[in-house]
Scaffold this motif. Structure first.
Motif, PDB file in Angstrom:
ATOM      1  N   ALA A   1       0.812  -1.218   0.000  1.00 54.66           N
ATOM      2  CA  ALA A   1       0.000   0.000   0.000  1.00 54.66           C
ATOM      3  C   ALA A   1       0.845   1.267   0.000  1.00 54.66           C
ATOM      4  CB  ALA A   1      -0.925  -0.004   1.210  1.00 54.66           C
ATOM      5  N   ALA A   2       2.147   1.099  -0.200  1.00 56.85           N
ATOM      6  CA  ALA A   2       3.056   2.253  -0.090  1.00 56.85           C
ATOM      7  C   ALA A   2       2.634   3.422  -0.973  1.00 56.85           C
ATOM      8  CB  ALA A   2       4.480   1.828  -0.409  1.00 56.85           C
ATOM      9  N   GLU A   3       2.423   3.143  -2.253  1.00 59.53           N
ATOM     10  CA  GLU A   3       2.084   4.243  -3.161  1.00 59.53           C
ATOM     11  C   GLU A   3       0.813   4.951  -2.750  1.00 59.53           C
ATOM     12  OE1 GLU A   3       5.006   1.905  -5.229  1.00 59.53           O
ATOM     13  OE2 GLU A   3       3.032   1.230  -4.592  1.00 59.53           O
ATOM     14  N   GLN A   4      -0.165   4.168  -2.283  1.00 60.95           N
ATOM     15  CA  GLN A   4      -1.456   4.779  -1.958  1.00 60.95           C
ATOM     16  C   GLN A   4      -1.442   5.539  -0.649  1.00 60.95           C
ATOM     17  OE1 GLN A   4      -2.430   0.737  -2.635  1.00 60.95           O
ATOM     18  NE2 GLN A   4      -4.485   1.277  -3.251  1.00 60.95           N
ATOM     19  N   MET A   5      -0.715   5.002   0.359  1.00 62.51           N
ATOM     20  CA  MET A   5      -0.854   5.548   1.703  1.00 62.51           C
ATOM     21  C   MET A   5       0.282   6.464   2.146  1.00 62.51           C
ATOM     22  SD  MET A   5      -2.210   2.061   3.531  1.00 62.51           S
ATOM     23  CE  MET A   5      -2.002   2.648   5.197  1.00 62.51           C
ATOM     24  N   ALA A   6       1.441   6.353   1.506  1.00 62.02           N
ATOM     25  CA  ALA A   6       2.622   7.048   2.030  1.00 62.02           C
ATOM     26  C   ALA A   6       2.409   8.543   2.247  1.00 62.02           C
ATOM     27  CB  ALA A   6       3.813   6.810   1.123  1.00 62.02           C
TER      28      ALA A   6
END
Lengths: 171, 182
Positions: A100-105
């Motif tokens: 989920a890095a791209e979405q949540m970072a």
């Protein structure tokens, strides 16, 4: 009879091989041509700041991580799944699962000052989630990213503060 | 002499009774075989369509988002790091071509074999992680992880087993046509 069996066996092998080779060729070609291509092999060692095999490693020592923790100069990012995160994590760590890095970072790190150190960790000597999370963060433009190898286990072993349960600040 | 005659007869028989749904690598045979009633042409066709569509559909999102898929594979914590990206690149395309092969009835013995192999590996990976308590996103049909709307792993395994059953059905159909002869 026997010859039919052999013929079938040969067909299976030949056709499987052909399908596999076809898939390999097309996939590698497409990957090479696409703008968002994936590196074929990620460097299997310390990741350097600009991406490559030489240069300073992103790996941070436990002592350094501990210092930054108590000086409140770092934000710890748990790269594991929410379930693992809730079972036990470094105190005040934020959950940023690898997938989920791209979405949540950007949301999760919105309130973090520019000069803060972002320390990604997971659990286990063979765990590669933190390293991949760190690479993803660097790709997204974040600075001061570090990796605490085998973070959770070593943190717990050293008797450093941990917590569990749902995240304190719902985001 | 006998061999040649046997082959010619077989060729003739094949021409007359060729089963288009299985493919010509396998000679058609005595329709009154013990398991023949489980493999009527339309059922085999349905099985092929179902499994073929599943594979093609499953591959699409993963082809479009290799990075996301690589993350999912990494989360399984089974493959060594060096193999993860290669797998994320190649596997979806393999699924895609296998699906096409099933749908169009091309290279069926090989395609069915590989499908079953892949399904075995996928199910084993899911079961392995379920056993060691590692919570993973299946990554079977897509690369985006819905926040909390994730299904329990048992459901992924159950779904995989259904596909697996269809795969085995086709595999046995291909094998049976040969084993029957012995």
């Amino acid at each position: 009879m026997g010859s039919h069996r052999r013929k079938l066996g040969f067909s299976v092998l030949a056709q499987s091989g052909a399908l596999f080779l076809f898939a390999v060729t097309v996939s590698l070609l497409v990957n090479h041509l696409r703008p968002d291509s994936l590196a074929l092999v990620t460097s299997d060692g310390p990741v350097n700041l600009t991406g490559g095999k030489t240069g300073t490693s992103l790996i941070i020592s436990l002592e350094e991580a501990r210092r930054l923790f108590f000086e409140k100069k770092a934000v710890f990012l748990d790269a594991r799944s929410p379930k693992a995160y809730e079972k036990g994590r470094l105190a005040a760590a934020r959950n940023l699962p690898l997938g989920a890095a791209e979405q949540m970072a950007f949301d999760i790190l919105a309130d973090v000052p520019q000069d803060a150190v972002l320390i990604a960790y997971c659990d286990g000597k063979k765990c590669i989630l933190a390293k991949r999370l760190a690479t993803a963060l660097l790709d997204m433009g974040f600075q001061n990213v570090r990796i605490l190898e085998n973070g959770y286990t070593r943190w717990v072993k050293s008797g450093l503060p941990t917590e569990e349960g749902p995240p304190r600040n719902a985001l | 002499m006998d061999k040649k005659k046997g082959r010619q007869e077989d060729k003739e028989f094949r021409k007359q009774t060729a089963d288009p749904t299985i493919g010509s690598a396998v000679p058609a045979h005595l329709p009154e075989g013990r398991w023949a009633r489980f493999y009527p042409g339309h059922l085999v066709l349905i099985a092929r369509m179902v499994l073929g569509s599943v594979f093609v559909y499953a591959s699409m999102d993963k082809i479009l988002h290799p990075t996301g898929f690589a993350d999912i594979i990494a989360n399984y914590q089974i493959l060594p790091d060096v193999l993860i990206n290669l797998t994320a690149i190649i596997l979806p395309w393999l699924e895609f071509f296998l699906g096409l092969a099933l749908l169009f009835g091309v290279w069926l013995p090989g395609a069915v074999f590989l499908c079953n192999l892949l399904l075995t590996v996928f199910t084993a990976a899911l079961v392995f992680n379920l056993a060691r308590g590692l919570d993973v996103h299946c990554g079977c049909f897509g690369t985006t992880i819905p926040d909390d709307a994730r299904a329990p792993m048992a459901w992924y395994i159950f779904r995989d087993l259904i596909f697996f059953a269809v795969g085995i059905y086709l595999l046995l159909g291909i094998l049976y046509k040969i084993l029957r002869k012995t």
